[in-house]
Scaffold this active site. Structure first.
Site, PDB file in Angstrom:
ATOM      1  N   SER A  93      -3.828  -2.135 -10.901  1.00 49.46           N
ATOM      2  CA  SER A  93      -2.443  -2.074 -10.423  1.00 49.46           C
ATOM      3  C   SER A  93      -1.552  -1.195 -11.313  1.00 49.46           C
ATOM      4  CB  SER A  93      -1.896  -3.495 -10.303  1.00 49.46           C
ATOM      5  OG  SER A  93      -0.653  -3.497  -9.679  1.00 49.46           O
ATOM      6  N   ASP A 235       3.189   2.051  -7.703  1.00 47.46           N
ATOM      7  CA  ASP A 235       2.280   1.783  -8.814  1.00 47.46           C
ATOM      8  C   ASP A 235       0.900   2.347  -8.432  1.00 47.46           C
ATOM      9  OD1 ASP A 235       1.733  -0.172  -6.907  1.00 47.46           O
ATOM     10  OD2 ASP A 235       1.150  -1.675  -8.387  1.00 47.46           O
ATOM     11  N   ASP A 237      -1.971   1.262  -7.421  1.00 53.39           N
ATOM     12  CA  ASP A 237      -2.698   0.850  -6.211  1.00 53.39           C
ATOM     13  C   ASP A 237      -1.768   0.717  -5.007  1.00 53.39           C
ATOM     14  OD1 ASP A 237      -1.505  -1.507  -7.184  1.00 53.39           O
ATOM     15  OD2 ASP A 237      -3.018  -2.754  -6.212  1.00 53.39           O
ATOM     16  N   ASP A 239       0.513  -1.236  -3.858  1.00 56.39           N
ATOM     17  CA  ASP A 239       0.968  -2.415  -3.115  1.00 56.39           C
ATOM     18  C   ASP A 239       2.466  -2.592  -3.356  1.00 56.39           C
ATOM     19  OD1 ASP A 239       0.607  -3.164  -5.752  1.00 56.39           O
ATOM     20  OD2 ASP A 239      -0.329  -5.092  -5.301  1.00 56.39           O
TER      21      ASP A 239
HETATM   22 MG    MG Z   1      -0.110  -3.071  -7.681  1.00 54.17          MG
END
Ligand code: MG
Length: 446
Positions: A93, A235, A237, A239
């Site tokens: 992340s 960020d 990844d 999400d």
């Molecule tokens: Mg993340």
């Protein structure tokens, strides 16, 4: 020893996150839930090493694997929901480049529940892996999950309204997984797109993977220079998404959560929104305006998502840029956040800076205190609170309400520290509340 933290398994690559460990974890998950797995990863340098170990582990238990390559976490989740029995994602992340991690995805595309993680942990430590017979070891296929994910978002938002505005958007994907989705999504929504850090590079040369207000100064400047309507950053990844308004100012994540709550409730008053106890009172102010109610959960997106499913909430999210749109999927989704933000600007016809400035403002103070015996200290504070019959919420840690605001005292899930978080209408109010919270901790922290 606990294997899973708040967000799956994390650590430094080839120190804690070794191929051996990744393979054992994958064997455990494959033993727990046999079937077709989708496996994806963010752009981290160690991603290929860990992904291949994970795939080998899954195959050895007889699972089949669809290798999705580099893709945002919510893109993998969307694929799992539609095409697979479960998923595994190689990502750390927002952590620094040397870190990596692994998280499990349930068949409905949500993060694996704590109970499932506990069952997997048991297999991991007991090493009771399923070993498939040679002729039943799994096979691997490749698939590209990105077009379906991007089209899914385009269909979930009012694309016509957005396209009609011909927005200019600067997007800083930080060399992370959104580099392969968000710029293309924005273009499909008719935007003029300017990219920063959009090359896939696991050394993250442009900025840290965590898009805090101080990390994305290039984005702020680019929004101003381009005269753009919006800036968006993710960020590693993706999400999470954070935004820069048309004046080049960072939109605080709590304010982001509030303005999206406002947009959703304007369109459907009398609804329910879900957020952790650590989020700003702004959410409650807005919910009241629209005859709606707020359900406060434990900290962690899985708690928010599960509660949203349970109560049929219209919207939910965390005060860190992690927003959950149930009309698309029950997980944090940075791409969907960007699409929804554009829809809000298109449908309201307002500038983001105007929407932000019209919201009531709060002041907050965060402190952390080193503490070896977190549980004992928190228990003592809780006893005090009960004895004094103070107005408090004990959902996660201790949140004490005072006329000037509230203070939350909470143990960190991963470090030997207690966090104190205070919010008030004024700077001095927040400071006083934070000092009060720190005082409570120090009283018992010996
Ligand atoms: Mg993340």
């Amino acid at each position: 020893m606990a294997l899973f933290g708040t967000n799956g398994v994390r650590g430094v690559a080839n120190v804690e996150m070794t191929p051996e460990m990744a393979m054992s974890l994958a064997k455990s998950i494959g033993t727990f839930r046999n079937g077709k797995f989708a496996v994806g990863m963010d752009t981290r340098h160690s991603g290929a090493m860990l992904k291949n170990a994970v795939i080998a582990g899954l195959l050895s238990t007889g699972c089949s694997v669809v290798d999705l390559g580099i893709a945002p976490t919510p893109c993998v989740q969307y694929y799992v929901k539609r095409h697979a029995d479960a998923g595994m994602i190689i990502t750390a992340s927002h952590n620094p480049p040397e870190y990596n991690g692994i998280k499990g995805i349930a068949g409905d595309g949500t993060e694996m529940s704590r109970q499932d993680e506990a069952a997997i942990e048991k297999i991991y430590f007991a090493r009771t892996f399923k070993n498939a017979n040679w002729s039943e070891t799994g096979s691997v296929a490749c698939a590209d999950p990105k077009p379906e994910y991007i089209d899914g978002i385009v269909n979930a938002v009012d694309a016509e309204a957005i396209r009609a505005k011909r927005f200019t958007v600067v997007c800083d994907t930080g060399c992370g997984a959104a580099s392969v989705t968000t710029p293309f999504l924005l273009r499909k929504l008719g935007c003029k797109v300017i990219t920063l850090n959009a090359q896939v590079d696991g050394t993250f040369p442009g900025r840290n993977p965590e898009p805090t207000g101080n990390e994305i100064n290039d984005l702020k400047a680019a929004v101003k220079t381009a005269g753009a309507n919006l800036g968006v950053a993710h960020d590693a990844d993706a999400d999470r998404a954070v935004f820069i308004d048309d004046k080049g100012r960072f939109v605080n994540e709590d304010v982001l959560l509030a303005l999206m709550t406002q947009y959703k409730l304007q369109r459907k008053p009398g609804s329910t929104v879900v957020t952790p106890v650590s989020s700003s009172s702004l959410i409650e102010d807005i919910a009241k305006q629209y005859d709606s109610n707020v359900i406060w959960t434990m900290v962690g997106s899985i708690h928010v998502a599960r509660k949203m499913m349970e109560v049929g909430a219209i919207f939910g999210g965390e005060g860190n840029g992690g927003l959950i749109f149930p009309e698309f999927q029950y997980c944090r989704d940075g791409g969907m956040s960007a699409g929804s933000m554009l829809e809000m600007l298109a449908k309201t016809g307002r500038k983001l800076s105007d929407i932000v400035d019209a919201l009531p403002s709060y002041s907050s103070v965060k402190e952390k205190i080193k503490c070896k015996d977190k549980d004992r200290v928190l228990k003592s504070i809780e006893d005090d609170v009960r004895r004094e019959k103070a107005k408090a919420d004990l959902t996660d840690g201790i949140k004490i309400f005072r006329p000037e605001g509230w203070v939350l005292v909470r143990a960190s899930g991963t470090e030997p520290i207690i966090r104190v978080f205070a919010e008030s209408r004024t700077d001095s109010g927040a400071r006083t509340l934070a000092d009060y919270g720190v005082g409570l901790v120090n009283k018992y922290n010996r």
